[in-house]
Design a protein around this motif. Structure first.
Motif, PDB file in Angstrom:
ATOM      1  N   ALA A   3      -1.844  -6.965  -1.222  1.00  0.00           N
ATOM      2  CA  ALA A   3      -3.174  -6.397  -2.141  1.00  0.00           C
ATOM      3  C   ALA A   3      -2.862  -4.779  -2.511  1.00  0.00           C
ATOM      4  O   ALA A   3      -3.545  -4.120  -3.144  1.00  0.00           O
ATOM      5  CB  ALA A   3      -4.068  -6.494  -0.942  1.00  0.00           C
ATOM      6  N   THR A   4      -2.258  -3.854  -1.524  1.00  0.00           N
ATOM      7  CA  THR A   4      -2.348  -2.681  -1.027  1.00  0.00           C
ATOM      8  C   THR A   4      -0.753  -2.203  -2.106  1.00  0.00           C
ATOM      9  O   THR A   4      -0.327  -1.177  -2.523  1.00  0.00           O
ATOM     10  CB  THR A   4      -2.243  -2.036  -0.131  1.00  0.00           C
ATOM     11  OG1 THR A   4      -0.680  -2.064   1.056  1.00  0.00           O
ATOM     12  CG2 THR A   4      -3.654  -1.982   0.916  1.00  0.00           C
ATOM     13  N   ALA A   5       0.501  -2.999  -2.728  1.00  0.00           N
ATOM     14  CA  ALA A   5       1.717  -2.846  -2.954  1.00  0.00           C
ATOM     15  C   ALA A   5       1.312  -2.480  -5.158  1.00  0.00           C
ATOM     16  O   ALA A   5      -0.125  -2.525  -5.612  1.00  0.00           O
ATOM     17  CB  ALA A   5       2.096  -4.722  -3.756  1.00  0.00           C
ATOM     18  N   PRO A   6       2.506  -1.447  -4.770  1.00  0.00           N
ATOM     19  CA  PRO A   6       1.418  -0.822  -6.658  1.00  0.00           C
ATOM     20  C   PRO A   6       1.605  -2.260  -7.924  1.00  0.00           C
ATOM     21  O   PRO A   6       0.034  -1.838  -8.779  1.00  0.00           O
ATOM     22  CB  PRO A   6       3.067  -0.387  -6.518  1.00  0.00           C
ATOM     23  CG  PRO A   6       3.315   0.144  -6.106  1.00  0.00           C
ATOM     24  CD  PRO A   6       3.387  -0.509  -4.735  1.00  0.00           C
TER      25      PRO A   6
ATOM     26  N   GLY B 152      -8.407  -5.600   9.973  1.00  0.00           N
ATOM     27  CA  GLY B 152      -9.532  -4.094   8.796  1.00  0.00           C
ATOM     28  C   GLY B 152      -8.787  -3.100   8.352  1.00  0.00           C
ATOM     29  O   GLY B 152      -8.212  -2.294   9.210  1.00  0.00           O
ATOM     30  N   SER B 153      -8.842  -3.285   7.131  1.00  0.00           N
ATOM     31  CA  SER B 153      -7.660  -1.634   7.256  1.00  0.00           C
ATOM     32  C   SER B 153      -8.368  -1.748   5.294  1.00  0.00           C
ATOM     33  O   SER B 153      -9.205  -3.030   4.915  1.00  0.00           O
ATOM     34  CB  SER B 153      -6.216  -2.072   6.380  1.00  0.00           C
ATOM     35  OG  SER B 153      -5.674  -2.449   7.728  1.00  0.00           O
ATOM     36  N   TRP B 154      -8.048  -1.021   3.982  1.00  0.00           N
ATOM     37  CA  TRP B 154      -8.510  -1.218   3.271  1.00  0.00           C
ATOM     38  C   TRP B 154      -8.348  -2.855   2.528  1.00  0.00           C
ATOM     39  O   TRP B 154      -8.339  -3.166   1.970  1.00  0.00           O
ATOM     40  CB  TRP B 154      -7.202  -0.199   1.783  1.00  0.00           C
ATOM     41  CG  TRP B 154      -7.924   0.212   0.458  1.00  0.00           C
ATOM     42  CD1 TRP B 154      -8.552   1.321  -0.129  1.00  0.00           C
ATOM     43  CD2 TRP B 154      -7.687  -0.918  -0.305  1.00  0.00           C
ATOM     44  NE1 TRP B 154      -9.125   0.981  -1.418  1.00  0.00           N
ATOM     45  CE2 TRP B 154      -8.500  -0.175  -1.491  1.00  0.00           C
ATOM     46  CE3 TRP B 154      -6.688  -1.980  -0.257  1.00  0.00           C
ATOM     47  CZ2 TRP B 154      -8.353  -0.816  -2.384  1.00  0.00           C
ATOM     48  CZ3 TRP B 154      -6.287  -2.832  -1.598  1.00  0.00           C
ATOM     49  CH2 TRP B 154      -7.568  -2.249  -2.153  1.00  0.00           C
ATOM     50  N   GLY B 155     -10.270  -2.585   1.844  1.00  0.00           N
ATOM     51  CA  GLY B 155     -10.344  -3.482   0.762  1.00  0.00           C
ATOM     52  C   GLY B 155     -10.249  -5.273   1.579  1.00  0.00           C
ATOM     53  O   GLY B 155     -10.864  -5.886   1.186  1.00  0.00           O
TER      54      GLY B 155
ATOM     55  N   LEU C 161      12.220  -8.484   4.289  1.00  0.00           N
ATOM     56  CA  LEU C 161      11.905  -9.358   3.627  1.00  0.00           C
ATOM     57  C   LEU C 161      10.656  -8.914   2.398  1.00  0.00           C
ATOM     58  O   LEU C 161      10.678 -10.051   1.129  1.00  0.00           O
ATOM     59  CB  LEU C 161      10.722 -10.617   3.980  1.00  0.00           C
ATOM     60  CG  LEU C 161      11.758 -11.450   5.287  1.00  0.00           C
ATOM     61  CD1 LEU C 161      11.393 -12.597   6.081  1.00  0.00           C
ATOM     62  CD2 LEU C 161      13.238 -11.974   3.964  1.00  0.00           C
ATOM     63  N   LEU C 162       9.602  -7.885   2.778  1.00  0.00           N
ATOM     64  CA  LEU C 162       9.030  -7.197   1.778  1.00  0.00           C
ATOM     65  C   LEU C 162       9.166  -7.445   0.340  1.00  0.00           C
ATOM     66  O   LEU C 162       8.952  -7.712  -0.630  1.00  0.00           O
ATOM     67  CB  LEU C 162       8.123  -6.429   2.324  1.00  0.00           C
ATOM     68  CG  LEU C 162       7.225  -6.525   3.696  1.00  0.00           C
ATOM     69  CD1 LEU C 162       7.340  -5.392   4.105  1.00  0.00           C
ATOM     70  CD2 LEU C 162       6.030  -7.787   3.253  1.00  0.00           C
ATOM     71  N   PRO C 163      10.612  -6.797   0.110  1.00  0.00           N
ATOM     72  CA  PRO C 163      10.902  -6.649  -1.344  1.00  0.00           C
ATOM     73  C   PRO C 163      11.115  -7.582  -1.775  1.00  0.00           C
ATOM     74  O   PRO C 163      11.576  -7.396  -3.402  1.00  0.00           O
ATOM     75  CB  PRO C 163      12.630  -5.389  -1.118  1.00  0.00           C
ATOM     76  CG  PRO C 163      11.848  -5.337   0.314  1.00  0.00           C
ATOM     77  CD  PRO C 163      11.445  -5.836   1.142  1.00  0.00           C
TER      78      PRO C 163
END
Length: 300
Positions: free
Chosen positions: A224-227, A170-173, A259-261
């Motif tokens: 969801a939180t990426a720019p 459970g985090s932002w959004g 792997l995220l980038p």
């Protein structure tokens, strides 16, 4: 631009005995044209010499490995990926529904590039303690060593995705954790909770905590939180019901940080309830960025 598309879907391969339902699921997967499909609940796919499983690999134009007891499977595009190791004998003895794991090489990254692990899993539905044990064992695929051509050792990147039968931390959004008092089905209330220090039952989010403690990232939360990401990545993957509680995000994908980038998209694709009770995850990777990540990991 080259891409690598990964889908994760808990869809009963036998369509609960309904051939039309099975055909609709296979058609949806085919239209999405995945390069990797991480599947759960392929019941009966091993019957009669893997007839159903072989039928589906042909329909998808992919190759694949069906895990023990038809619980999980990994399909892959042989034009882009090759298997350099299977983990049928290395999954550990602690899974009620055994995962399927392959070490794959992304061909565009070159023959000396670092491979990565792709893991399809399905955590136990009835026991929070069992789920936590299984999640802890799954994190070992984020800690597998690999000997490179120059004899140096590297750690394999990993994509793990499946049905967690539990909730995100459970985090932002994100979707809120359920109020257990409003879950009318008492066995389900037990199955989706654990006993806290005071004995009070709490919504089970411990598998998510285990994955993130091991350094894996929730791909939906990251996107969801990426720019340039999209908050809809945190959409439900299972619909609310009167007996089992509110909308929930039990199907999740986890990535090792390197792997995220290369991740350029994450979607929850809603599926008609006549086809499946789970929605589908689709991750998109930029092929050039992925090649750079794997090549850079090699040099590192």
């Amino acid at each position: 631009m080259s891409t690598l598309t990964v889908v994760c879907w808990n869809f009963e391969n036998n369509g609960k005995g309904d051939p039309a339902r099975r055909a609709a699921g296979a058609d949806l997967l085919r239209r999405l044209a995945p390069d990797i499909a991480l599947r759960q609940e392929l019941w009966d796919a091993d019957a009669h010499g893997h007839t159903i499983f072989n039928e589906q690999t042909r329909a998808l134009g992919l190759q694949g490995v069906l895990g023990a007891e038809s619980c999980t499977a990994v399909f892959y595009n042989p034009a882009k990926l090759s298997v350099v190791r299977g983990w049928t004998q290395g999954r550990g003895p602690h899974f009620v529904l055994p995962p399927t794991a392959l070490t794959l090489r992304y061909e565009d990254a070159g023959p000396d590039s670092l491979p990565f692990n792709a893991v399809s899993y399905h955590l136990n539905y009835a026991s929070a303690e069992q789920r936590l044990l299984e999640a802890e064992w799954l994190t070992t695929w984020a800690d597998k060593g690999w000997t490179m051509p120059d004899a140096t050792r590297a750690t394999l990147p990993a994509i793990l995705a499946g049905d967690n039968n539990s909730y995100p931390t459970g985090s932002w959004g994100d979707l809120p954790l359920p109020d257990l008092a409003l879950v009318k089905n008492e066995p389900h209330r037990l199955h989706r909770s654990y006993a806290g220090p005071s004995g009070e039952r709490l919504p089970d989010n411990r598998p998510d905590t285990a994955f993130r403690t091991a350094g894996l990232e929730d791909a939906a939360l990251y996107w969801a939180t990426a720019p340039h990401g999209d908050p809809s990545a945190l959409s439900r993957t299972v619909n609310a019901s009167d007996t089992h509680g509110p909308d929930s995000r039990v199907d999740r994908a986890y990535l090792t940080p390197e792997l995220l980038p290369a991740l350029t998209g994450f979607e929850v694709i809603e599926v008609d309830e006549d086809v499946s009770d789970h929605h589908l995850l689709r991750l998109t990777f930029d092929g050039d960025l992925l090649s750079n990540v794997l090549a850079h990991s090699t040099s590192a």
